[in-house]
Design a protein around this motif. Sequence first.
Motif, PDB file in Angstrom:
ATOM      1  N   ASN A 114       0.831  -1.203   0.000  1.00 53.81           N
ATOM      2  CA  ASN A 114       0.000   0.000   0.000  1.00 53.81           C
ATOM      3  C   ASN A 114       0.867   1.255   0.000  1.00 53.81           C
ATOM      4  O   ASN A 114       0.579   2.221  -0.713  1.00 53.81           O
ATOM      5  N   ARG A 115       1.943   1.248   0.773  1.00 45.96           N
ATOM      6  CA  ARG A 115       2.859   2.395   0.781  1.00 45.96           C
ATOM      7  C   ARG A 115       3.453   2.619  -0.605  1.00 45.96           C
ATOM      8  O   ARG A 115       3.540   3.748  -1.079  1.00 45.96           O
ATOM      9  N   GLY A 116       3.866   1.530  -1.237  1.00 48.86           N
ATOM     10  CA  GLY A 116       4.436   1.637  -2.577  1.00 48.86           C
ATOM     11  C   GLY A 116       3.420   2.158  -3.575  1.00 48.86           C
ATOM     12  O   GLY A 116       3.735   2.999  -4.424  1.00 48.86           O
ATOM     13  N   LEU A 117       2.189   1.675  -3.474  1.00 50.18           N
ATOM     14  CA  LEU A 117       1.143   2.142  -4.383  1.00 50.18           C
ATOM     15  C   LEU A 117       0.822   3.615  -4.152  1.00 50.18           C
ATOM     16  O   LEU A 117       0.572   4.353  -5.104  1.00 50.18           O
ATOM     17  N   ALA A 118       0.839   4.041  -2.893  1.00 44.99           N
ATOM     18  CA  ALA A 118       0.582   5.449  -2.595  1.00 44.99           C
ATOM     19  C   ALA A 118       1.675   6.322  -3.205  1.00 44.99           C
ATOM     20  O   ALA A 118       1.389   7.393  -3.753  1.00 44.99           O
ATOM     21  N   GLN A 119       2.919   5.863  -3.140  1.00 46.59           N
ATOM     22  CA  GLN A 119       4.015   6.615  -3.752  1.00 46.59           C
ATOM     23  C   GLN A 119       3.856   6.653  -5.271  1.00 46.59           C
ATOM     24  O   GLN A 119       4.052   7.703  -5.903  1.00 46.59           O
ATOM     25  N   ASP A 120       3.501   5.501  -5.856  1.00 42.26           N
ATOM     26  CA  ASP A 120       3.266   5.457  -7.300  1.00 42.26           C
ATOM     27  C   ASP A 120       2.141   6.407  -7.685  1.00 42.26           C
ATOM     28  O   ASP A 120       2.229   7.120  -8.690  1.00 42.26           O
ATOM     29  N   ASN A 121       1.081   6.412  -6.884  1.00 44.13           N
ATOM     30  CA  ASN A 121      -0.073   7.257  -7.151  1.00 44.13           C
ATOM     31  C   ASN A 121       0.318   8.732  -7.118  1.00 44.13           C
ATOM     32  O   ASN A 121      -0.095   9.517  -7.978  1.00 44.13           O
TER      33      ASN A 121
END
Length: 147
Positions: A114-121
Motif C-alpha cells: 500500500n505504501r508503494g502504491l501510494a508513492q506510485d499514485n
Amino acid sequence: MGTTDSSVEEHDGGLGAAAAGGGSGGADDRDARGVYAISVAAELVGTGQQNIRLYERKGLLTPERTDGGTRRYSERNLATLRRIGVLLDEGLNLAGVKLVLELEAENQGLTEDNRGLAQDNEGLREDNRGLRRDLKAARASNTGTGA
C-alpha cells in the motif's frame, strides 16, 4: 500442521543457511542473520529449548542452520519467539498462534504494498499535473492567446 508457510518465514526472517549468504551488511541483514544457539535463544526469550523445537516443527519459525545442521537464531527469530510467548499467554493454542503470525505477516506485506502504491499514485498525480500544464500551453499556443 507440520508444514511451513512462507508467510511465516517472511514474518520471522527465517532464511535458510543457503539463502542467508552474503549481503550488504545493513541492519536488516544483521537482524536476519542467525547468530544464537538454541540454548542462548531459549534463555534470552525465557522459554525452553524443547518449546522452540516444537515451534519449528509446527512451522512457527525457521532458524538458519549451519553446514552441520545446528540451529542458529536471529534477532528476528527472537522477536517471533517473544511474540509466540505473548500469544500463548493470551490463551491461543499453537494453531491459533500460527494463524496470527501468518495474518500479521500478510498484513505487513499488504501495508508495504500500500505504501508503494501510494508513492506510485503521487508520482502519477504529478505526471498528470505536468501533462495538464503542457496541454494548456499547447492549446494556448494553437489559439494564439499565448501562455
